[in-house]
Design a protein around this motif. Structure first.
Motif, mmCIF file in Angstrom:
data_model
loop_
_atom_site.group_PDB
_atom_site.id
_atom_site.type_symbol
_atom_site.label_atom_id
_atom_site.label_comp_id
_atom_site.label_asym_id
_atom_site.label_seq_id
_atom_site.Cartn_x
_atom_site.Cartn_y
_atom_site.Cartn_z
ATOM 1 N N VAL A 202 0.860 -1.184 0.000
ATOM 2 C CA VAL A 202 0.000 0.000 0.000
ATOM 3 C C VAL A 202 0.896 1.234 0.000
ATOM 4 O O VAL A 202 1.835 1.329 0.798
ATOM 5 N N SER A 203 0.606 2.166 -0.899
ATOM 6 C CA SER A 203 1.409 3.387 -1.013
ATOM 7 C C SER A 203 0.593 4.584 -0.558
ATOM 8 O O SER A 203 -0.406 4.934 -1.184
ATOM 9 N N ILE A 204 1.037 5.203 0.538
ATOM 10 C CA ILE A 204 0.372 6.407 1.034
ATOM 11 C C ILE A 204 0.955 7.608 0.299
ATOM 12 O O ILE A 204 2.170 7.819 0.298
ATOM 13 N N VAL A 205 0.094 8.385 -0.335
ATOM 14 C CA VAL A 205 0.551 9.548 -1.080
ATOM 15 C C VAL A 205 -0.187 10.781 -0.586
ATOM 16 O O VAL A 205 -1.379 10.722 -0.271
ATOM 17 N N GLY A 206 0.519 11.897 -0.495
ATOM 18 C CA GLY A 206 -0.120 13.123 -0.033
ATOM 19 C C GLY A 206 0.875 14.260 0.041
ATOM 20 O O GLY A 206 2.092 14.088 -0.109
ATOM 21 N N PHE A 207 0.371 15.435 0.260
ATOM 22 C CA PHE A 207 1.159 16.652 0.328
ATOM 23 C C PHE A 207 2.132 16.615 1.492
ATOM 24 O O PHE A 207 1.869 15.978 2.511
ATOM 25 N N GLY A 208 3.272 17.272 1.352
ATOM 26 C CA GLY A 208 4.251 17.336 2.433
ATOM 27 C C GLY A 208 3.653 17.957 3.683
ATOM 28 O O GLY A 208 3.038 19.008 3.623
ATOM 29 N N GLY A 209 3.867 17.312 4.823
ATOM 30 C CA GLY A 209 3.330 17.816 6.079
ATOM 31 C C GLY A 209 1.922 17.350 6.366
ATOM 32 O O GLY A 209 1.316 17.753 7.359
ATOM 33 N N LEU A 210 1.383 16.484 5.492
ATOM 34 C CA LEU A 210 0.000 16.037 5.674
ATOM 35 C C LEU A 210 -0.124 14.916 6.697
ATOM 36 O O LEU A 210 -1.214 14.623 7.155
ATOM 37 N N GLY A 211 0.994 14.291 7.042
ATOM 38 C CA GLY A 211 0.958 13.253 8.075
ATOM 39 C C GLY A 211 1.138 11.851 7.542
ATOM 40 O O GLY A 211 0.712 10.892 8.187
ATOM 41 N N LYS A 212 1.781 11.694 6.389
ATOM 42 C CA LYS A 212 1.978 10.356 5.815
ATOM 43 C C LYS A 212 2.825 9.475 6.724
ATOM 44 O O LYS A 212 2.475 8.321 6.994
ATOM 45 N N THR A 317 4.989 8.588 -0.080
ATOM 46 C CA THR A 317 5.601 9.461 -1.077
ATOM 47 C C THR A 317 4.743 10.703 -1.277
ATOM 48 O O THR A 317 3.537 10.683 -1.003
ATOM 49 N N ARG A 318 5.381 11.762 -1.756
ATOM 50 C CA ARG A 318 4.641 12.968 -2.126
ATOM 51 C C ARG A 318 4.215 12.928 -3.593
ATOM 52 O O ARG A 318 3.430 13.764 -4.014
ATOM 53 N N VAL A 377 -3.980 20.881 6.854
ATOM 54 C CA VAL A 377 -2.605 20.368 6.831
ATOM 55 C C VAL A 377 -2.081 20.346 8.263
ATOM 56 O O VAL A 377 -1.901 21.402 8.876
ATOM 57 N N PRO A 378 -1.827 19.163 8.823
ATOM 58 C CA PRO A 378 -1.443 19.090 10.240
ATOM 59 C C PRO A 378 -0.228 19.935 10.592
ATOM 60 O O PRO A 378 -0.217 20.604 11.625
ATOM 61 N N LEU A 379 0.808 19.923 9.754
ATOM 62 C CA LEU A 379 1.993 20.699 10.076
ATOM 63 C C LEU A 379 1.676 22.186 10.145
ATOM 64 O O LEU A 379 2.177 22.906 11.012
ATOM 65 N N ALA A 380 0.850 22.653 9.221
ATOM 66 C CA ALA A 380 0.471 24.064 9.239
ATOM 67 C C ALA A 380 -0.295 24.392 10.520
ATOM 68 O O ALA A 380 -0.071 25.440 11.145
ATOM 69 N N ILE A 381 -1.179 23.497 10.934
ATOM 70 C CA ILE A 381 -1.971 23.732 12.150
ATOM 71 C C ILE A 381 -1.075 23.751 13.383
ATOM 72 O O ILE A 381 -1.185 24.629 14.244
ATOM 73 N N VAL A 506 15.158 18.182 10.880
ATOM 74 C CA VAL A 506 14.350 19.271 10.352
ATOM 75 C C VAL A 506 13.255 18.676 9.475
ATOM 76 O O VAL A 506 13.547 17.898 8.558
ATOM 77 N N HIS A 507 12.015 19.011 9.767
ATOM 78 C CA HIS A 507 10.902 18.510 8.966
ATOM 79 C C HIS A 507 11.042 18.996 7.527
ATOM 80 O O HIS A 507 11.533 20.088 7.258
#
Length: 942
Positions: A202-212, A317-318, A377-381, A506-507
């Protein structure tokens, strides 16, 4: 020094030093210097406002003026430093060697005076040239109107102390349970039917900082007990596949591979074959985190065989295309608005995760607007929460945050918009923290950055210049590091046993931001194999992260004469610049680069401005003698090299503050002259060097000392430690032949109040627990304690339990020599050892028994005790053998070593079964490893 103000603060101070120093400058030159001081101070004030203003809010002309002045400030500082080194060095050139006599002395003195006169004449003409450039920049500013959008200024940030305590909790994202369970179902079911023994990717894909990564880790921790072996591996953009495969094998079976792979290195093909063979008949679960290139995944997949036993693989992956080709795409969604609320309010106010309502009605409306901009976006929050927590709970201040973030996230979630949120948090940092954070752009993504050496680099660069309230530069730098952690700008890496932060990472999102800022302002030049855009031909700091021919061509066309920092990573070893390329270098770190294949360190002695030299794990067999010529050197790291002797002239480095090498490198006489040393590791003391103990007593600034005794030489240790009143971390090891003669050697020592860690190995330095150790108010900061004592009482352990900061305790007791039998240690006071994470209890005849309320945070328990005494204790109770493991709510790992003397085979089996049963019924199902009479049992994870 700071991004927008360049080297101005340092330059202004150095101009003042030229005026008051014994440089015999002409009166006219001093007048020009005073003019420069006044002019640059005015410019520095204006640049202070620029530095507090986001780049996209500055007029282009302001940017040009700031850039010109910043570059000029660097050139001025280089000129002053070169002058000081060239002509105003040590007045006695022979102070550390045989002094010349007669005509030789006269000639040397005449030559020295000539050189200094020539240097003074040179600085006079250079000062005039600098003045003309300053006037030119000033006139250009007068010709164009400067309109600064926002007047910033330094505002002290008040950090909510609850944020640091909740950092670990933030990793478990709000609302992740539902997503985790959904992904587990996809992995383990097909059309509602269990497929436990089928292979699945299974490949989790999403924007950077989304919590993959967080989601993958949540799944990993939940279902890993169902598999024979597991591994969680970070891949990153430019992976070292050999290191990646080696790390995977060590995670799958540490006992089998850690020593074997170190002693017999394998190439990539051999490692792939080893992985395939190991996994072929096993039910395995592997997470490959952060894959950027499908070609990399194809190579990794070669090492992960399909089988009929059942395997599960998660990739993250992003890049959607990579996920599609890897298989089993799972597109990660943004947090819902309700979960976003719970995350934001929980981070700021605490205890709001369940309600999802803002506790302050006045802030509810502005909070909703901010959350819409974060777009789930979790990182933004989390970043916004950290920022808002530093503000007063005032609607107007929160609206100020909202208005400055921009409006892009309401329409799209691209990198530019994410940078707006993160950059606002960046600009809210005090100037000194901005600089320290930007410097982290020299490290590649996912790189584990050692905290101590990062701080020494900051100091070498001049980012930390002023001691405050009795705190050293390092201690001030450590507060900067902790501040960046509190603000969620860097991710701390905790030691799994001590729970102490020794590294950081560093994230990706933060790294993307600071790399962008660094490139735009020519703060750091990064060569990592990806498109670099337009690079400045003036390189101030160079980070060589990946080697290829294009880089070689690029480096050849750029001058390194003005480079202040050069970091070269192992994958770019072939591109290590020749040392003659540098003129004003302050930081040189070649850690991990193999320099044994012909690279010469011969000219390192010409790097007169060097403050930091990192040669760790560079495969060098001797440290170059030329190191002794680097008179301003502060940090020298020679660890993990087969060096037998340190250079004799290392004792000339009077500014040295940190010196690290492996324990069997001999230290020359005269080490006591390095009176500025704060960190010294690892000094070997034997019968030939025992006199060095008196020299070490001169190093009264030492905060960290690691010392190794050969054959138990400790006669002068007590006197040495009594002189080191600033010591914070002390490690004493012994390569012993006669342990007993050293018992009680430290009984009279009283540790300083600020002691943080004490580690004594292989010897009983204490005959009993010293009074200072049982007084919580005397050592309030003691976090790690590893000692051996001849005897200990139940009351002593209870007193140790009241140490407020203790996180790691390794306690060895020598009861056996005293003939004490039937000793059972009871840890039962509610709240005792409140912060303890790892505990090791050795040499106790009977077992340790835990009562409810003690050690609430304990994760790892290690113990050795007698089977006979444990059976006797069980027989005396009503419930059989119950050590109270169920009373340790955070327990994750148990390691037991059994003394089977006098016990029957049946009794040993009975005890092992009771221990395993206790872990089975424990809510956490901790892993257990039992070592009995030299034979290790099957490891179990229930």
């Amino acid at each position: 020094m700071e991004l927008a103000t360049g080297a101005l603060p340092s330059v202004i101070a150095k101009l003042g030093d030229l005026l008051v120093g014994e440089y015999n400058l002409q009166k006219a030159v001093k007048g020009e210097i005073r003019f420069l001081q006044s002019e640059l101070e005015s410019m520095h004030g204006a640049l202070g406002k620029v530095s507090a203003t986001p780049a996209d809010q500055l007029d282009p002309q302001d940017k040009i003026w700031a850039r010109d002045l910043r570059e000029l400030s660097f050139d001025i500082e280089d000129t002053i430093d070169a002058f000081v080194v060239r002509g105003m060095g040590d007045d006695d050139d022979h102070s550390h060697s045989a002094k010349p006599h007669g005509i030789s002395k006269l000639i040397d003195r005449s030559v020295g005076l000539f050189r200094k006169a020539k240097a003074r004449h040179g600085i006079a003409s250079e000062i005039m040239n600098i003045k003309s450039r300053v006037v030119e920049v000033h006139e250009r500013r007068r010709r164009y109107e400067i309109n600064i959008a926002v007047g910033g200024g330094d505002k002290p940030a008040t950090i909510d102390p609850r944020l640091f305590a909740r950092y670990t909790d933030a990793k478990e994202l709000v609302g992740i349970g539902e997503t985790r369970d959904e992904l587990i179902k996809i992995l383990t079911e097909e059309n509602g039917v269990s497929v436990q023994r089928a292979g699945k990717v299974v490949s989790i894909v999403g924007f950077g900082g989304l919590g993959k990564t967080t989601l993958a880790n949540a799944v990993y921790e939940k279902i890993r007990p169902l598999f024979d072996c597991c591994a969680f591996v970070s891949v990153s953009q430019t992976p070292d596949l050999k290191k990646l495969f080696k790390g995977t094998l060590c995670q799958l079976d540490a006992k089998k591979y850690e020593r074997r792979l170190n002693e017999n290195p394998l190439d990539e093909v051999q490692l792939i074959n080893e992985l395939r063979e190991f996994l072929q008949q096993k039910r395995y679960f592997i997470v490959m985190d952060d894959i950027w290139d499908i070609s990399i995944w194809k190579i990794i997949k070669c090492a992960l065989p399909g089988n009929d036993v059942g395997y599960k693989i998660i990739t993250t992956t992003r890049i959607f295309e990579v996920a599609e080709k890897a298989g089993g795409v799972y597109k990660l969604k943004n947090l819902s608005l309700n979960n976003s609320r719970r995350l934001l309010y929980g981070r700021i106010f605490g205890n709001c995760e369940d309600t999802g309502k803002c506790p302050d009605e006045e802030l509810a409306e502005v909070s909703e607007r901010i959350l819409r901009k974060c777009a789930g976006v979790p990182l933004a929050i989390i970043t916004m929460a950290s920022l808002l927590a530093c503000k007063a709970r005032n609607k107007m201040e929160w609206y100020e945050v909202y208005n400055l973030v921009g409006t892009g996230l309401e329409n799209s979630l691209d990198v530019k918009n994410m940078r707006k949120i993160l950059s606002f948090s960046y600009y809210d940092l005090p100037p000194h923290l901005r600089t320290c954070l930007l410097y982290l752009s020299v490290f590649p993504e996912d790189y584990k950055i050692e905290k101590d050496h990062l701080i020494w680099m900051w100091i070498a660069e001049g980012f930390i210049q002023c001691e405050k309230q009795g705190r050293s530069l390092f201690e001030l730098g450590e507060s900067y590091f902790n501040d960046l952690v509190n603000r969620s700008m860097i991710q701390p890496i905790y030691d799994m046993y001590t729970d102490i932060v020794s590294e950081c990472r560093v994230h990706d999102m933060i790294l993307d931001l600071i790399c962008s800022l660094s490139s735009e302002e020519n703060f750091v030049t990064i060569l990592n194999g990806r498109d670099q855009g337009s690079l400045s031909y003036t390189i101030r700091r160079l980070s060589l992260q990946n080697g290829n021919e294009d880089h070689a061509m690029t480096s050849a066309t750029r001058s390194l004469q003005q480079a202040r920092t050069a970091l070269v990573f192992p994958s770019a070893t072939d591109l290590v610049p020749v040392l003659r390329s540098f003129r004003v270098l302050r930081v040189l770190d070649l850690q991990g680069c193999d320099l044994s294949q012909g690279y010469s360190l011969k000219y390192v002695g010409n790097l007169f401005h060097l403050r930091y030299l990192g040669l760790r794990d560079t495969h060098i067999r001797e440290a170059p003698e030329e190191i002794g010529n680097i008179q301003f050197l502060q940090t020298l790291d020679l660890r993990e090299n087969p060096i037998c002797d340190l250079p004799l002239n290392i004792v000339k480095l009077r500014h040295l503050t940190s010196l690290c090498f492996d324990g069997f490198a001999r230290v020359p006489d005269g080490i006591g002259s390095l009176t500025m040393l704060e960190h010294l590791a690892n000094v070997l003391i034997d019968c030939a060097t025992v006199g060095m103990m008196e020299e070490l007593g001169n190093l009264t600034e030492l905060r960290v000392l690691c010392i190794i005794f050969w054959d138990g030489w400790n006669d002068k240790l007590l006197g040495l430690l009594q002189k080191l009143q600033k010591i914070q971390r002390l490690s004493i090891d012994v390569c012993m032949s006669n342990v007993r003669k050293n018992i009680g050697g430290l009984d009279a020592w009283v540790a300083p109040r600020h002691l943080v860690a004490l580690k004594t190995e292989n010897i009983c330095w204490f005959s009993s627990l010293p009074a200072w150790m049982t007084n919580p108010s005397h050592v309030p900061n003691l976090r790690s304690l590893s000692i051996a004592v001849r005897e200990i009482r139940q009351a002593d352990v209870e007193t140790l339990g009241r140490l407020p900061a203790l996180r790691d305790l390794q306690l060895q007791v020598d009861h056996e020599e005293l003939g004490i039998r039937g000793v059972v240690l009871v840890i039962g006071s509610a709240g005792s050892f409140a912060c303890l994470v790892c505990c090791g209890l050795w040499g106790f005849v009977g077992p340790a028994v835990f009562r409810r309320g003690a050690m609430p945070r304990l994760r790892t328990l290690r113990s050795r005790f007698s089977v006979r005494e444990a059976i006797a204790f069980a027989g005396a109770g009503d419930d059989g053998l119950d050590l109270g493991l169920g009373s340790l709510p955070s327990l994750q790992e148990v390691n037991v070593s059994l003394d089977c003397e006098g016990a029957s085979e049946e009794e040993v089996k009975e005890l092992k079964a009771a221990l395993r049963s206790a872990t089975k019924i424990h809510p956490n199902h901790p892993s257990i490893s039992i070592d009995g009479d030299g034979q290790v049992s099957d490891d179990e994870r229930e």
